[in-house]
Scaffold this motif. Structure first.
Motif, short mmCIF file in Angstrom:
data_model
loop_
_atom_site.label_atom_id
_atom_site.label_comp_id
_atom_site.label_asym_id
_atom_site.label_seq_id
_atom_site.Cartn_x
_atom_site.Cartn_y
_atom_site.Cartn_z
N ALA A 55 0.83 -1.21 0.00
CA ALA A 55 0.00 0.00 0.00
C ALA A 55 0.86 1.25 0.00
CB ALA A 55 -0.93 0.00 1.21
N ALA A 56 2.06 1.15 0.54
CA ALA A 56 2.96 2.30 0.61
C ALA A 56 3.85 2.44 -0.62
CB ALA A 56 3.83 2.19 1.86
N HIS A 57 3.92 1.39 -1.43
CA HIS A 57 4.81 1.40 -2.60
C HIS A 57 4.02 0.97 -3.84
CE1 HIS A 57 7.47 0.98 0.89
NE2 HIS A 57 8.36 1.65 0.17
N PRO A 58 3.71 1.88 -4.73
CA PRO A 58 2.92 1.55 -5.91
C PRO A 58 3.51 0.42 -6.76
CG PRO A 58 3.07 3.92 -5.65
CD PRO A 58 3.99 3.33 -4.63
N ALA A 59 4.83 0.36 -6.87
CA ALA A 59 5.44 -0.72 -7.66
C ALA A 59 5.16 -2.07 -7.02
CB ALA A 59 6.95 -0.50 -7.79
N ALA A 60 5.21 -2.14 -5.70
CA ALA A 60 4.91 -3.39 -5.00
C ALA A 60 3.45 -3.76 -5.18
CB ALA A 60 5.25 -3.25 -3.51
N ALA A 61 2.56 -2.77 -5.18
CA ALA A 61 1.13 -3.04 -5.41
C ALA A 61 0.93 -3.65 -6.80
CB ALA A 61 0.33 -1.76 -5.27
N ALA A 62 1.66 -3.14 -7.80
CA ALA A 62 1.54 -3.67 -9.15
C ALA A 62 2.06 -5.10 -9.22
CB ALA A 62 2.31 -2.78 -10.14
N VAL A 63 3.17 -5.37 -8.54
CA VAL A 63 3.73 -6.72 -8.51
C VAL A 63 2.76 -7.68 -7.83
CG1 VAL A 63 5.56 -8.16 -7.53
CG2 VAL A 63 6.13 -5.98 -8.64
N LEU A 64 2.17 -7.25 -6.72
CA LEU A 64 1.21 -8.09 -6.00
C LEU A 64 -0.01 -8.37 -6.88
CD1 LEU A 64 0.54 -9.49 -3.30
CD2 LEU A 64 -0.59 -7.37 -2.60
N ALA A 65 -0.49 -7.35 -7.59
CA ALA A 65 -1.63 -7.55 -8.47
C ALA A 65 -1.30 -8.52 -9.60
CB ALA A 65 -2.08 -6.20 -9.04
N LEU A 66 -0.10 -8.41 -10.17
CA LEU A 66 0.32 -9.34 -11.22
C LEU A 66 0.43 -10.77 -10.69
CD1 LEU A 66 3.00 -7.25 -13.16
CD2 LEU A 66 0.80 -8.08 -14.03
#
Length: 198
Positions: A9-20
């Motif tokens: 939630a604090a890192h948009p890139a991590a959110a994208a990786v989690l979604a992928l």
């Protein structure tokens, strides 16, 4: 002072990786179902399939909700490493599940059944445990909840574990009835989910 947020939630890139990663999991499950369809008119499992579906919802959705709604237990120290470790565990778990499906071949199904001509599969991952696809599913769900970086999130996997506590006995009864003495002997020499342990 703002409340701590889980890593994704604090890192948009991590959110994208989690979604992928979540999308890859969903696609792999879809492909399993598509390549091993439930036959028309089959008893899907006397309600245990619904239990597993609810267990998956609790594990993935509940764990995600807890990670976002309970900031007091958000992990901040080493969260990036924990996020990566969780996704590695999830990938390994889903890899185990896919291998188990492959090892079972045409005998695999989302339904609880014993099709004509089926025999006991006791090679590959099935040599030591009877339900490696469920072991993989539990490991995958645990990995995702670790990646949520909240101390409480992994507890959501208990929902899936309880679902398998409903599913496995039902499945084993059907298999023992359908396959007879060979399957009962197989049950005596193997564990359900963890080799040599349980």
């Amino acid at each position: 002072m703002s409340s701590p947020q889980p890593y994704f939630a604090a890192h948009p890139a991590a959110a994208a990786v989690l979604a992928l990663a979540a999308a890859a999991w969903a696609v792999s499950e879809y492909l399993i179902g598509r390549s091993h369809p439930v036959g028309a008119g089959e008893d899907p499992d006397a309600g245990s399939g619904l239990a597993v579906g609810l267990g998956l919802l609790v594990a993935y959705g509940g764990g995600l909700a807890v990670s976002l709604l309970v900031p007091a237990t958000v992990i901040t120290t080493g969260a990036g490493w924990l996020f990566v470790a969780g996704l590695v565990i999830a990938a390994a778990g889903q890899g185990l599940r896919l291998r188990a499906v492959h090892d079972l071949g045409s005998s695999f199904s989302f339904a609880v059944r014993t099709p004509p001509g089926r025999t006991v599969i006791d090679t590959g991952l099935y040599r030591r445990i009877r339900h490696p696809s469920y072991s993989g599913a539990l490991a995958c769900a645990f990995g995702f909840t670790v990646a949520y970086t909240n101390w409480l999130a992994p507890l959501a996997v208990l929902g899936l574990l309880l679902a398998y506590a409903v599913r496995i006995p039902r499945e084993e009864r059907v298999l023992a009835e359908g396959l007879g003495a060979p399957y009962r002997a197989y049950m005596r020499r193997t564990k359900r989910l963890i080799p040599f342990v349980f």
